[in-house]
Write an enzyme that holds these catalytic residues in place. Structure first.
Site, PDB file in Angstrom:
ATOM      1  N   ASP A   1       0.870  -1.177   0.000  1.00 19.76           N
ATOM      2  CA  ASP A   1       0.000   0.000   0.000  1.00 19.76           C
ATOM      3  C   ASP A   1       0.912   1.235   0.000  1.00 19.76           C
ATOM      4  O   ASP A   1       2.138   1.121  -0.148  1.00 19.76           O
ATOM      5  CB  ASP A   1      -1.012  -0.040   1.162  1.00 19.76           C
ATOM      6  CG  ASP A   1      -0.371   0.171   2.528  1.00 19.76           C
ATOM      7  OD1 ASP A   1       0.869   0.300   2.602  1.00 19.76           O
ATOM      8  OD2 ASP A   1      -1.111   0.205   3.533  1.00 19.76           O
TER       9      ASP A   1
ATOM     10  N   HIS B   1       9.500 -23.800   9.264  1.00 23.24           N
ATOM     11  CA  HIS B   1       8.458 -24.472  10.054  1.00 23.24           C
ATOM     12  C   HIS B   1       7.050 -24.238   9.520  1.00 23.24           C
ATOM     13  O   HIS B   1       6.200 -25.105   9.663  1.00 23.24           O
ATOM     14  CB  HIS B   1       8.505 -23.983  11.517  1.00 23.24           C
ATOM     15  CG  HIS B   1       9.668 -24.541  12.281  1.00 23.24           C
ATOM     16  ND1 HIS B   1       9.774 -24.462  13.657  1.00 23.24           N
ATOM     17  CD2 HIS B   1      10.788 -25.195  11.859  1.00 23.24           C
ATOM     18  CE1 HIS B   1      10.913 -25.035  14.042  1.00 23.24           C
ATOM     19  NE2 HIS B   1      11.546 -25.486  12.978  1.00 23.24           N
TER      20      HIS B   1
ATOM     21  N   HIS C   1       6.211 -30.546  10.890  1.00 23.27           N
ATOM     22  CA  HIS C   1       5.670 -29.230  10.501  1.00 23.27           C
ATOM     23  C   HIS C   1       4.602 -29.391   9.423  1.00 23.27           C
ATOM     24  O   HIS C   1       3.627 -28.643   9.390  1.00 23.27           O
ATOM     25  CB  HIS C   1       6.795 -28.319  10.025  1.00 23.27           C
ATOM     26  CG  HIS C   1       7.875 -28.184  11.055  1.00 23.27           C
ATOM     27  ND1 HIS C   1       7.644 -27.615  12.287  1.00 23.27           N
ATOM     28  CD2 HIS C   1       9.160 -28.596  11.061  1.00 23.27           C
ATOM     29  CE1 HIS C   1       8.749 -27.662  13.001  1.00 23.27           C
ATOM     30  NE2 HIS C   1       9.694 -28.261  12.283  1.00 23.27           N
TER      31      HIS C   1
HETATM   32  C1  RB5 Z   1      -2.000   2.646   6.577  1.00 23.23           C
HETATM   33  O1  RB5 Z   1      -2.031   3.837   7.289  1.00 23.23           O
HETATM   34  C2  RB5 Z   1      -1.746   1.489   7.531  1.00 23.23           C
HETATM   35  O2  RB5 Z   1      -2.823   1.312   8.381  1.00 23.23           O
HETATM   36  C3  RB5 Z   1      -1.473   0.225   6.772  1.00 23.23           C
HETATM   37  O3  RB5 Z   1      -0.392   0.426   5.930  1.00 23.23           O
HETATM   38  C4  RB5 Z   1      -1.104  -1.000   7.589  1.00 23.23           C
HETATM   39  O4  RB5 Z   1      -0.062  -0.712   8.470  1.00 23.23           O
HETATM   40  C5  RB5 Z   1      -2.183  -1.739   8.226  1.00 23.23           C
HETATM   41  O5  RB5 Z   1      -1.984  -2.765   8.852  1.00 23.23           O
END
Ligand code: RB5
Length: 177
Positions: free
Chosen positions: A8, A98, A133
């Site tokens: 992201d 594992h 495992h």
């Molecule tokens: C984005 O602000 C953040 O929440 C996302 O990148 C992530 O860390 C969520 O788990």
């Protein structure tokens, strides 16, 4: 070995910084986004990467968000994906040895490029040890299957109840009780 990689906005810088390392090791990869700093919802990127792996076109995936946690929670919703959110090389190696983790998740706000490279290297070089495992992963798969059936069964039950309630609604109310 072909890698599907995604992030992201919060993981974009770290993901971008990891690409030269993958190139130096001549590991083929495809970047499933995001490629701008604009805010995006991490589950959408996790879905792209996980579907690419489950389609068989990619062997493993790397997902980067702010902490690695949101990506790992999202990725683990896909049966057959074993995602590990990792911040140190030891856990990364063990996640493969594992847990046979096929997706590595990291936090762009947690680890720097140097540490992330060591984490990635440890995970890529490690091999699954199988044996006990594998037995444990088989248990996880069976739990996954049971819960899929349970969720299908509960949807069917809800549908059944809705239909029955609808039928009940058409019956006249009794007055002799
Ligand atoms: C984005 O602000 C953040 O929440 C996302 O990148 C992530 O860390 C969520 O788990």
């Amino acid at each position: 070995m072909k890698l599907a990689i995604g992030s992201d906005h919060a993981g974009l810088a770290l993901k971008t910084a990891l690409l030269p390392y993958l190139e130096s090791r001549m590991i083929p990869y495809e970047d499933f986004g995001t490629d701008t700093p604009d805010s995006v919802d991490y589950p959408r990127i996790a879905e792209r990467v996980c579907k690419a792996i489950l389609s068989g076109q990619f062997d493993r995936g790397i997902l980067v968000c702010g902490t690695g946690i949101g990506m790992s929670i999202s990725a683990n919703k896909f049966p057959g994906i074993r995602a590990a959110a990792v911040s140190d090389p030891y856990s990364a190696i063990l996640a493969k040895r594992h847990n046979n983790a096929n997706v590595l998740c990291m936090g762009g706000r947690v680890v720097g490029t140097g540490l992330a490279t060591l984490i990635t290297e440890g995970w890529l070089n490690a091999s699954f040890e199988g044996a006990r495992h594998q037995r444990r992963l088989d248990i996880i798969s069976r739990i996954e299957q049971r819960n899929q059936f349970a969720s299908v069964a509960s949807s069917a039950q809800e549908e059944h109840e809705t239909i029955n309630n609808e039928q009940d609604d058409t019956k006249p109310l009794t007055t002799d009780i």
